[in-house]
Design a protein around this motif. Sequence first.
Motif, mmCIF file in Angstrom:
data_model
loop_
_atom_site.group_PDB
_atom_site.id
_atom_site.type_symbol
_atom_site.label_atom_id
_atom_site.label_comp_id
_atom_site.label_asym_id
_atom_site.label_seq_id
_atom_site.Cartn_x
_atom_site.Cartn_y
_atom_site.Cartn_z
ATOM 1 N N GLY A 1 12.880 -21.477 -10.845
ATOM 2 C CA GLY A 1 12.189 -22.732 -10.597
ATOM 3 C C GLY A 1 13.121 -23.925 -10.550
ATOM 4 N N TYR A 2 12.637 -25.044 -11.118
ATOM 5 C CA TYR A 2 13.423 -26.275 -11.108
ATOM 6 C C TYR A 2 14.712 -26.137 -11.914
ATOM 7 C CZ TYR A 2 9.608 -28.793 -8.861
ATOM 8 O OH TYR A 2 8.660 -29.215 -7.970
ATOM 9 N N ILE A 3 14.654 -25.352 -12.977
ATOM 10 C CA ILE A 3 15.874 -25.140 -13.770
ATOM 11 C C ILE A 3 16.945 -24.482 -12.916
ATOM 12 C CG2 ILE A 3 16.864 -23.895 -15.725
ATOM 13 C CD1 ILE A 3 14.256 -24.279 -17.199
ATOM 14 N N ASP A 4 16.535 -23.502 -12.102
ATOM 15 C CA ASP A 4 17.479 -22.817 -11.223
ATOM 16 C C ASP A 4 18.034 -23.774 -10.174
ATOM 17 O OD1 ASP A 4 18.949 -20.685 -10.185
ATOM 18 O OD2 ASP A 4 17.374 -20.201 -8.740
ATOM 19 N N LYS A 5 17.177 -24.624 -9.612
ATOM 20 C CA LYS A 5 17.625 -25.564 -8.584
ATOM 21 C C LYS A 5 18.605 -26.588 -9.159
ATOM 22 C CE LYS A 5 13.444 -25.218 -5.748
ATOM 23 N NZ LYS A 5 12.274 -25.947 -5.201
ATOM 24 N N ILE A 6 18.307 -27.095 -10.347
ATOM 25 C CA ILE A 6 19.207 -28.061 -10.984
ATOM 26 C C ILE A 6 20.552 -27.403 -11.314
ATOM 27 C CG2 ILE A 6 19.566 -29.489 -13.036
ATOM 28 C CD1 ILE A 6 16.547 -29.972 -13.067
ATOM 29 N N ALA A 7 20.496 -26.174 -11.819
ATOM 30 C CA ALA A 7 21.730 -25.457 -12.166
ATOM 31 C C ALA A 7 22.576 -25.195 -10.924
ATOM 32 C CB ALA A 7 21.395 -24.151 -12.874
ATOM 33 N N LEU A 8 21.940 -24.774 -9.842
ATOM 34 C CA LEU A 8 22.684 -24.527 -8.603
ATOM 35 C C LEU A 8 23.312 -25.813 -8.065
ATOM 36 C CD1 LEU A 8 20.365 -22.002 -6.706
ATOM 37 C CD2 LEU A 8 22.627 -21.562 -7.694
ATOM 38 N N TRP A 9 22.576 -26.913 -8.175
ATOM 39 C CA TRP A 9 23.122 -28.193 -7.730
ATOM 40 C C TRP A 9 24.341 -28.580 -8.571
ATOM 41 C CZ3 TRP A 9 23.431 -32.827 -10.508
ATOM 42 C CH2 TRP A 9 23.820 -33.943 -9.763
ATOM 43 N N LEU A 10 24.239 -28.369 -9.890
ATOM 44 C CA LEU A 10 25.348 -28.689 -10.784
ATOM 45 C C LEU A 10 26.559 -27.805 -10.495
ATOM 46 C CD1 LEU A 10 26.258 -30.412 -13.194
ATOM 47 C CD2 LEU A 10 25.332 -28.636 -14.706
ATOM 48 N N MET A 11 26.317 -26.521 -10.232
ATOM 49 C CA MET A 11 27.422 -25.614 -9.897
ATOM 50 C C MET A 11 28.113 -26.054 -8.615
ATOM 51 S SD MET A 11 25.738 -21.865 -10.588
ATOM 52 C CE MET A 11 24.650 -21.598 -11.992
ATOM 53 N N THR A 12 27.336 -26.410 -7.609
ATOM 54 C CA THR A 12 27.908 -26.816 -6.324
ATOM 55 C C THR A 12 28.754 -28.075 -6.475
ATOM 56 O OG1 THR A 12 25.985 -25.869 -5.190
ATOM 57 C CG2 THR A 12 27.379 -27.386 -3.933
ATOM 58 N N TRP B 1 32.005 -27.248 -8.512
ATOM 59 C CA TRP B 1 32.950 -26.422 -7.770
ATOM 60 C C TRP B 1 33.666 -27.221 -6.680
ATOM 61 C CZ3 TRP B 1 31.276 -20.720 -6.568
ATOM 62 C CH2 TRP B 1 32.393 -19.897 -6.665
ATOM 63 N N SER B 2 33.083 -28.320 -6.259
ATOM 64 C CA SER B 2 33.694 -29.127 -5.202
ATOM 65 C C SER B 2 34.725 -30.109 -5.742
ATOM 66 C CB SER B 2 32.606 -29.901 -4.444
ATOM 67 O OG SER B 2 31.973 -30.851 -5.296
ATOM 68 N N ILE B 3 34.828 -30.245 -7.069
ATOM 69 C CA ILE B 3 35.776 -31.193 -7.663
ATOM 70 C C ILE B 3 37.112 -30.496 -7.897
ATOM 71 C CG2 ILE B 3 36.242 -32.710 -9.619
ATOM 72 C CD1 ILE B 3 33.252 -32.919 -10.077
ATOM 73 N N PRO B 4 38.210 -30.977 -7.312
ATOM 74 C CA PRO B 4 39.527 -30.350 -7.561
ATOM 75 C C PRO B 4 39.911 -30.463 -9.041
ATOM 76 C CG PRO B 4 39.601 -31.833 -5.663
ATOM 77 C CD PRO B 4 38.292 -32.071 -6.346
ATOM 78 N N ALA B 5 40.675 -29.492 -9.494
ATOM 79 C CA ALA B 5 41.090 -29.471 -10.904
ATOM 80 C C ALA B 5 41.907 -30.701 -11.274
ATOM 81 C CB ALA B 5 41.889 -28.193 -11.189
ATOM 82 N N ILE B 6 42.742 -31.174 -10.334
ATOM 83 C CA ILE B 6 43.579 -32.341 -10.620
ATOM 84 C C ILE B 6 42.711 -33.573 -10.884
ATOM 85 C CG2 ILE B 6 45.314 -33.898 -9.677
ATOM 86 C CD1 ILE B 6 46.440 -31.574 -8.112
ATOM 87 N N MET B 7 41.688 -33.780 -10.043
ATOM 88 C CA MET B 7 40.810 -34.930 -10.230
ATOM 89 C C MET B 7 40.052 -34.833 -11.548
ATOM 90 S SD MET B 7 39.239 -35.588 -6.428
ATOM 91 C CE MET B 7 38.198 -36.889 -7.098
ATOM 92 N N LEU B 8 39.665 -33.593 -11.904
ATOM 93 C CA LEU B 8 38.932 -33.414 -13.155
ATOM 94 C C LEU B 8 39.814 -33.720 -14.358
ATOM 95 C CD1 LEU B 8 36.157 -32.648 -14.180
ATOM 96 C CD2 LEU B 8 36.895 -30.269 -14.286
ATOM 97 N N VAL B 9 41.080 -33.310 -14.303
ATOM 98 C CA VAL B 9 42.010 -33.603 -15.397
ATOM 99 C C VAL B 9 42.180 -35.113 -15.551
ATOM 100 C CG1 VAL B 9 44.404 -33.416 -16.156
ATOM 101 C CG2 VAL B 9 43.237 -31.414 -15.240
#
Length: 423
Positions: free
Chosen positions: A247-258, A261-269
């Motif tokens: 449901g909505y929990i799955d949709k929110i989780a998938l959005w968060l994963m996407t 995953w799109s943020i480079p490690a350097i920017m995250l550091v």
Amino acid sequence: MTAYEVHKPPSHFVKKRLKRNTPAMVSIVYIFILACMAIAGYLIMPDGTHFANDGLLETAKKPPMFSVDVLKKKKDIVVHTPSVIDILLNGEENKFFEIPIVGTPKIIGDSVFFVVYPGLEKKSLHTTKRLEMGLPLVEVVKSIYSSPSEILGKNLPHNYLTRGDSTIYLDERQNVKKAYRNDLIKEFQSKHVEKKTFILGTDKIGRDVLSRLIFGTRVSLTIGFISLIISLTIGISIGAMSGYFGGYIDKIALWLMTITWSIPAIMLVVAVRLALQSEGVWVTFVAVGLTMWVEVARVIRGQILSIKQQDYVEAARALGYSNTRIIWHHILPNVLSPLAVICASNFASAILIEAGLSFLGLGGPPSMPSWGTMIKEGLTELTPSGHWHLIIFPCLAISLTVLAFNLIGNGLRDAFDPHTNSK
């Protein structure tokens, strides 16, 4: 399968298949040796000082197996002897000031004369007088109080007084002590001249490459382990909720994963450093862990989607078990196979990410040796004619360690699911 093995649990056959996988077993032994080296750390490093930073400028950028004689002068300060635990964690300060020398030092009267190793003054080898030095014997062997004091008398240039064959001096704690010339000579000959061999050579400021490589093992395995714990904690939690509840929990989780995953490690550091206002190595641990949880969450989500419709899960629901108990006690134990494989893969990925960040100057403190930092420093000194050892050894360490974890992952995959074995 023998009659004895019919009643064995599935883990028995997993271990049996894993033991038959020679590359995986060799890799496990290799990682075990690395782990022992990382734990022992300062106890087995030739340079046991903090971060192995006790370098000799005269012996900079020397090739592997380089040897030099060293005269060890006692420091004129109080050097405390730490406990074994402190040594394991932070190393131990060198009690001596080391001077690389050429030939055998000579004792004439109350002084020690020696020729300093040419090092950076290589072009001046014909002027040997410039390289010759002399130090009072008592200053080499004993710690002398360095600040002005009138305990031994006024207007003394040094805090010691030689009379005949005996010397009265102030030690580093301002205690009056007496030493005889013959005893000083014996102590000098037994403890203050030694031959140092740099098995893997020295870096640009004369630090031992082997010691820094061993400490880099601790950094890489630690960041791999902590990052793995962070990624497993976040990934399993989000992936389990996403796959089980939908449901909505799955949709929110998938959005968060996407998004993650799109943020480079350097920017995250950089973002984590700015948010926490810190440049410590633990920031790198957190940042690397936050970049790897997505893969764990996707695998857990996919596995739970296929398992939650099984009869035993429906039976658990019918018995009134809570969702938390169903997830942790009935579903997650059945996804250990892909989880174990992804753990080995993520460990290797964490080592590569940390090496890349350190190479870019976004790892730990500049003085802390890591494999990525060693490659960065070695690259600036690399020439067509030499200094290859500054890069090749940390590169080999990274390559072999990542290869070992990947082979372990392949071995676990084949052990849990023999049908995937390509043999």
